[in-house]
Scaffold this motif. Structure first.
Motif, PDB file in Angstrom:
ATOM      1  N   PHE A  59     -57.713  17.102 -15.303  1.00 64.05           N
ATOM      2  CA  PHE A  59     -56.782  16.222 -15.703  1.00 64.05           C
ATOM      3  C   PHE A  59     -56.336  16.470 -17.393  1.00 64.05           C
ATOM      4  N   LYS A  60     -55.006  16.426 -17.527  1.00 66.40           N
ATOM      5  CA  LYS A  60     -54.732  16.414 -19.078  1.00 66.40           C
ATOM      6  C   LYS A  60     -54.139  14.987 -19.366  1.00 66.40           C
ATOM      7  N   PHE A  61     -54.533  14.534 -20.655  1.00 64.71           N
ATOM      8  CA  PHE A  61     -53.846  13.140 -21.187  1.00 64.71           C
ATOM      9  C   PHE A  61     -53.144  13.672 -22.514  1.00 64.71           C
ATOM     10  N   GLY A  62     -52.025  13.390 -22.757  1.00 66.78           N
ATOM     11  CA  GLY A  62     -51.637  14.010 -23.904  1.00 66.78           C
ATOM     12  C   GLY A  62     -51.376  12.887 -24.999  1.00 66.78           C
ATOM     13  N   GLY A  63     -50.470  12.960 -26.246  1.00 62.11           N
ATOM     14  CA  GLY A  63     -50.603  12.173 -27.302  1.00 62.11           C
ATOM     15  C   GLY A  63     -50.177  10.617 -26.811  1.00 62.11           C
ATOM     16  N   ALA A  64     -49.019  10.772 -26.076  1.00 60.41           N
ATOM     17  CA  ALA A  64     -48.350   9.433 -25.578  1.00 60.41           C
ATOM     18  C   ALA A  64     -49.382   8.665 -24.915  1.00 60.41           C
ATOM     19  N   SER A  65     -50.334   9.098 -24.154  1.00 58.89           N
ATOM     20  CA  SER A  65     -51.191   8.188 -23.467  1.00 58.89           C
ATOM     21  C   SER A  65     -52.548   7.882 -24.231  1.00 58.89           C
ATOM     22  N   LEU A  66     -52.499   8.523 -25.312  1.00 58.75           N
ATOM     23  CA  LEU A  66     -53.634   8.274 -26.279  1.00 58.75           C
ATOM     24  C   LEU A  66     -53.147   7.547 -27.718  1.00 58.75           C
TER      25      LEU A  66
ATOM     26  N   ARG B   3     -46.946  24.628 -30.114  1.00 56.02           N
ATOM     27  CA  ARG B   3     -46.860  23.113 -30.112  1.00 56.02           C
ATOM     28  C   ARG B   3     -46.870  22.959 -28.307  1.00 56.02           C
ATOM     29  N   ASP B   4     -47.327  21.591 -28.240  1.00 55.30           N
ATOM     30  CA  ASP B   4     -47.342  21.057 -26.894  1.00 55.30           C
ATOM     31  C   ASP B   4     -48.279  21.790 -25.933  1.00 55.30           C
ATOM     32  N   GLY B   5     -49.086  22.738 -26.443  1.00 56.48           N
ATOM     33  CA  GLY B   5     -49.969  23.544 -25.663  1.00 56.48           C
ATOM     34  C   GLY B   5     -50.994  23.103 -24.847  1.00 56.48           C
TER      35      GLY B   5
ATOM     36  N   TRP C 214     -50.986  13.532 -17.016  1.00 59.81           N
ATOM     37  CA  TRP C 214     -50.737  12.257 -17.098  1.00 59.81           C
ATOM     38  C   TRP C 214     -49.638  12.046 -18.043  1.00 59.81           C
ATOM     39  N   LYS C 215     -48.239  11.474 -17.987  1.00 55.10           N
ATOM     40  CA  LYS C 215     -47.409  11.262 -18.779  1.00 55.10           C
ATOM     41  C   LYS C 215     -46.689  10.019 -18.693  1.00 55.10           C
ATOM     42  N   ASP C 216     -45.738   9.846 -19.863  1.00 54.09           N
ATOM     43  CA  ASP C 216     -45.169   8.578 -19.758  1.00 54.09           C
ATOM     44  C   ASP C 216     -43.972   8.164 -19.143  1.00 54.09           C
ATOM     45  N   VAL C 217     -43.823   9.184 -18.143  1.00 56.32           N
ATOM     46  CA  VAL C 217     -42.760   9.295 -17.009  1.00 56.32           C
ATOM     47  C   VAL C 217     -43.117   9.257 -15.633  1.00 56.32           C
ATOM     48  N   PRO C 218     -42.448   8.783 -14.880  1.00 57.10           N
ATOM     49  CA  PRO C 218     -42.901   8.778 -13.363  1.00 57.10           C
ATOM     50  C   PRO C 218     -43.196  10.306 -12.822  1.00 57.10           C
ATOM     51  N   GLY C 219     -42.647  11.262 -13.440  1.00 59.86           N
ATOM     52  CA  GLY C 219     -42.923  12.479 -12.914  1.00 59.86           C
ATOM     53  C   GLY C 219     -41.875  13.412 -13.629  1.00 59.86           C
ATOM     54  N   VAL C 220     -41.555  14.574 -12.901  1.00 57.87           N
ATOM     55  CA  VAL C 220     -40.454  15.403 -13.508  1.00 57.87           C
ATOM     56  C   VAL C 220     -39.264  14.650 -12.989  1.00 57.87           C
ATOM     57  N   LEU C 221     -38.274  14.467 -13.950  1.00 60.49           N
ATOM     58  CA  LEU C 221     -37.101  13.968 -13.742  1.00 60.49           C
ATOM     59  C   LEU C 221     -35.764  14.920 -13.627  1.00 60.49           C
ATOM     60  N   THR C 222     -34.731  14.488 -13.297  1.00 62.75           N
ATOM     61  CA  THR C 222     -33.419  15.536 -13.156  1.00 62.75           C
ATOM     62  C   THR C 222     -33.018  15.741 -14.676  1.00 62.75           C
ATOM     63  N   ALA C 223     -33.502  14.933 -15.732  1.00 61.93           N
ATOM     64  CA  ALA C 223     -33.283  15.282 -17.020  1.00 61.93           C
ATOM     65  C   ALA C 223     -33.991  14.440 -18.009  1.00 61.93           C
ATOM     66  N   ASP C 224     -34.079  14.502 -19.145  1.00 62.89           N
ATOM     67  CA  ASP C 224     -34.942  13.835 -20.031  1.00 62.89           C
ATOM     68  C   ASP C 224     -34.468  12.578 -20.235  1.00 62.89           C
ATOM     69  N   PRO C 225     -35.077  11.466 -19.971  1.00 57.81           N
ATOM     70  CA  PRO C 225     -34.531   9.932 -19.788  1.00 57.81           C
ATOM     71  C   PRO C 225     -34.402   9.500 -21.198  1.00 57.81           C
ATOM     72  N   ARG C 226     -34.870  10.294 -22.176  1.00 58.44           N
ATOM     73  CA  ARG C 226     -34.622   9.799 -23.706  1.00 58.44           C
ATOM     74  C   ARG C 226     -33.257  10.447 -24.201  1.00 58.44           C
ATOM     75  N   LEU C 227     -32.700  11.137 -23.315  1.00 61.80           N
ATOM     76  CA  LEU C 227     -31.134  11.649 -23.526  1.00 61.80           C
ATOM     77  C   LEU C 227     -30.363  11.191 -22.600  1.00 61.80           C
TER      78      LEU C 227
ATOM     79  N   GLY D 253     -36.510  24.098 -21.967  1.00 63.27           N
ATOM     80  CA  GLY D 253     -36.559  23.099 -22.608  1.00 63.27           C
ATOM     81  C   GLY D 253     -36.958  21.846 -22.130  1.00 63.27           C
ATOM     82  N   ALA D 254     -37.082  21.634 -20.812  1.00 63.25           N
ATOM     83  CA  ALA D 254     -37.680  20.331 -20.166  1.00 63.25           C
ATOM     84  C   ALA D 254     -39.215  20.164 -20.854  1.00 63.25           C
ATOM     85  N   LYS D 255     -39.247  19.426 -21.761  1.00 67.67           N
ATOM     86  CA  LYS D 255     -40.561  19.232 -22.402  1.00 67.67           C
ATOM     87  C   LYS D 255     -41.636  18.502 -21.661  1.00 67.67           C
ATOM     88  N   VAL D 256     -41.458  17.906 -20.536  1.00 62.57           N
ATOM     89  CA  VAL D 256     -42.403  17.382 -19.719  1.00 62.57           C
ATOM     90  C   VAL D 256     -43.605  18.153 -19.466  1.00 62.57           C
ATOM     91  N   ILE D 257     -43.354  19.454 -19.030  1.00 62.28           N
ATOM     92  CA  ILE D 257     -44.395  20.475 -19.024  1.00 62.28           C
ATOM     93  C   ILE D 257     -44.370  21.723 -19.845  1.00 62.28           C
TER      94      ILE D 257
HETATM   95  P1  ADP Z   1     -47.316  14.319 -23.878  1.00 57.57           P
HETATM   96  O1  ADP Z   1     -47.357  14.857 -25.333  1.00 57.57           O
HETATM   97  O2  ADP Z   1     -47.826  12.938 -24.049  1.00 57.57           O
HETATM   98  O3  ADP Z   1     -48.188  14.888 -22.988  1.00 57.57           O
HETATM   99  P2  ADP Z   1     -44.643  14.699 -23.752  1.00 57.57           P
HETATM  100  O4  ADP Z   1     -43.943  13.859 -24.578  1.00 57.57           O
HETATM  101  O5  ADP Z   1     -44.953  16.162 -24.410  1.00 57.57           O
HETATM  102  O6  ADP Z   1     -45.935  14.358 -23.310  1.00 57.57           O
HETATM  103  O7  ADP Z   1     -43.768  14.710 -22.540  1.00 57.57           O
HETATM  104  C1  ADP Z   1     -43.096  13.799 -21.886  1.00 57.57           C
HETATM  105  C2  ADP Z   1     -41.898  13.519 -22.262  1.00 57.57           C
HETATM  106  O8  ADP Z   1     -41.154  14.753 -21.651  1.00 57.57           O
HETATM  107  C3  ADP Z   1     -40.994  12.304 -21.639  1.00 57.57           C
HETATM  108  O9  ADP Z   1     -41.428  11.116 -22.410  1.00 57.57           O
HETATM  109  C4  ADP Z   1     -39.480  12.833 -21.798  1.00 57.57           C
HETATM  110  O10 ADP Z   1     -38.986  12.194 -22.755  1.00 57.57           O
HETATM  111  C5  ADP Z   1     -39.756  14.265 -21.897  1.00 57.57           C
HETATM  112  N1  ADP Z   1     -38.979  14.996 -20.908  1.00 57.57           N
HETATM  113  C6  ADP Z   1     -38.035  16.164 -21.200  1.00 57.57           C
HETATM  114  N2  ADP Z   1     -37.377  16.679 -19.884  1.00 57.57           N
HETATM  115  C7  ADP Z   1     -37.977  15.863 -18.701  1.00 57.57           C
HETATM  116  C8  ADP Z   1     -37.938  16.003 -17.450  1.00 57.57           C
HETATM  117  N3  ADP Z   1     -36.813  16.770 -16.934  1.00 57.57           N
HETATM  118  N4  ADP Z   1     -38.606  14.920 -16.814  1.00 57.57           N
HETATM  119  C9  ADP Z   1     -39.324  14.214 -17.372  1.00 57.57           C
HETATM  120  N5  ADP Z   1     -39.591  14.078 -18.656  1.00 57.57           N
HETATM  121  C10 ADP Z   1     -38.629  14.846 -19.654  1.00 57.57           C
END
Ligand code: ADP
Ligand code: ASP
Ligand code: MG
Length: 437
Positions: A8-15, A204-206, A226-239, A261-265
């Motif tokens: 399991f990996k918990f990132g900054g957002a979860s902590l 960064r984000d490693g 474990w992220k602050d989003v429900p999973g991988v989305l079709t685009a960054d919900p922040r944008l 650039g899909a920062k989720v992973i």
């Molecule tokens: P953590 O550092 O807590 O592990 P990150 O902030 O690095 O998590 O990654 C989660 C963030 O990635 C989300 O809040 C979201 O804004 C961003 N993100 C970018 N692209 C996507 C995508 N395609 N699907 C989901 N999240 C995305």
């Protein structure tokens, strides 16, 4: 896969605060009977705060100690709120912080990236110490493992490369026995160590990548981030608005999306898992019971348009000073320089007399690069750009994304369109078509 171990990996957002850590513990309670290795990163935005400490020390602004003090205070307050007065933990946190005090007492180290790693790495160390202490307090027997005793790297500071054979052996010797004893093993993401025991970081984000390294070396059953989003989305919900979750994603698609650039992973995460066909789950720590996204070898034959945005881009238009055509020997010369300066090229295009590259604009690298080649080439630099990568593009998506923007570079293959755009004010754009199937 030959084990039941899960990673399991918990990132900054979860902590990011007291409730965050408690929530992580409540998720872990459900896995108490499982063999689990847990990777944590620094809390909240602490890595950014530590980067400021490094910069302040390097520039001798006189602010480094005050900035570090704020980082210390945050962790001591959080530790106390979670655990009350815990002398042992406080002493252990102090031991970590004092190392940075010593660095700050000295003149700035001439090797910036080396100094960066020695300072920034403590975010993960103190975070993991607090979380491990809390898990033990709430009855989840947890062994704290120093990732630097396991993740062996070269000495390319800030972007270290993993030495796989050593790391594999260390994992077997230093992590596996504790997992087999029925304890959770909790360690840090992002950090490693050279053969001379200097701390390195993996980029960064490693931390996602660290989890994948352990997953690979342990031959784990699966890995979950474990992220602050429900999973991988079709685009960054922040944008973007109207994004939808992908239930499944192939390794290949995940690599393409995250590389651009899909920062989720973190992009390096996928390959080690793909090599051993180990599934990756991307799940929400806010809704731990919901399904998330499964990244695996099963390919979907049809994806909706997927958008990744890479900010902080620069386009360098390079031309020969004597107006000769840009020929192979020029390109070969330029690529050697690009490698020397470690520029990450995201796109390139050449015409008869010019060669354009779109690169990540980090530190002052592009200006140093331009200066270095100025005798042979003139370089026009355009900064403040964004790179949009649209997989499975269609006309409505393109129109909605590009409407009113200035396109600096563009490239299309049958599946993928990439455009470099001039920065636009941060605003949510109506991109309903992104959810278009
Ligand atoms: P953590 O550092 O807590 O592990 P990150 O902030 O690095 O998590 O990654 C989660 C963030 O990635 C989300 O809040 C979201 O804004 C961003 N993100 C970018 N692209 C996507 C995508 N395609 N699907 C989901 N999240 C995305
Ligand atoms: N803490 C590091 C960072 O913020 C690593 C990570 O979070 O994955 O970049
Ligand atoms: Mg992150």
């Amino acid at each position: 896969m030959n084990s039941n171990i899960r990673v399991f990996k918990f990132g900054g957002a979860s902590l990011k605060d007291v409730d965050g850590v408690k929530n992580v513990a409540s998720i872990l309670h459900k896995y108490v009977h499982e063999e689990l290795l847990i990777v944590v990163s620094a809390m909240g935005k602490i890595t950014n705060a530590l980067e400021e400490v490094v910069m302040a020390h390097a520039k001798q602004t006189g602010k480094a100690n005050e900035l570090l003090h704020q980082v210390k205070q945050f962790h001591f307050d959080l530790a106390e709120a979670l655990l009350g007065k815990d002398e042992e933990l406080a002493a252990s946190l102090n031991d970590t912080f004092v190392e940075v005090d010593w660095v700050l007492e000295e003149a700035p180290h001439p090797h910036y990236d080396y100094m960066y790693d020695q300072i920034v790495s403590i975010g993960e160390l103190v975070s993991s110490k607090i979380v491990a202490a809390y898990l033990n307090k709430v009855g989840l027997g947890t062994y704290w493992l120093d990732a630097r005793d396991v993740i062996a790297t070269d000495n390319l500071y800030r972007e270290a490369w993993v030495k796989w054979p050593e790391t594999m052996q260390n994992t077997r010797e230093k992590a596996l026995p504790h997992i087999k004893k029925g304890q959770f093993v909790l360690t840090q993401g992002f950090i490693g160590s050279t053969s001379e025991n200097f701390t390195t970081t993996l980029g960064r984000d490693g931390s996602d990548y660290t989890a994948a390294i352990f997953t690979y070396c342990l031959d784990a059953k699966d890995m979950t981030i474990w992220k602050d989003v429900p999973g991988v989305l079709t685009a960054d919900p922040r944008l973007f608005e109207n994004v939808t979750k992908l239930d499944r994603l192939s390794y290949r698609e995940a690599i393409e999306l995250t590389y651009y650039g899909a920062k989720v992973i973190h992009p390096k995460t996928i390959k080690p898992l793909q090599n051993k066909s180990i599934p990756l789950y991307v799940k929400s720590f806010l809704e731990p019971e919901s399904e998330g996204t499964l990244v695996s070898g099963q390919t979907e034959d049809k994806y909706p348009p997927l958008v990744a945005v890479e900010k902080n881009q620069a386009v360098l238009s390079i031309s020969t000073r004597d107006f000769s055509f840009v020929a192979e020997h020029h390109i070969s010369f330029l690529f050697n320089k690009i490698a020397d300066f470690r520029l990450q090229v995201n796109m390139m295009q050449n015409t008869a007399i010019s060669f354009a590259i779109c690169v990540n604009n980090i530190d002052d690298k592009i200006h140093q690069f331009a200066k270095n080649i100025e005798k042979e080439f003139s370089v026009l630099i355009d900064e403040g750009l964004e790179l949009y990568t649209i997989r499975y593009y269609n006309q409505p998506t393109i129109s909605s994304l590009l409407d009113g923007k200035m396109v600096m570079l563009e490239e299309r293959t049958p599946n993928t369109m990439q455009v470099v755009l001039r920065d636009v004010p941060v605003m949510k754009r109506k991109a309903e078509v992104i959810a278009h199937k």
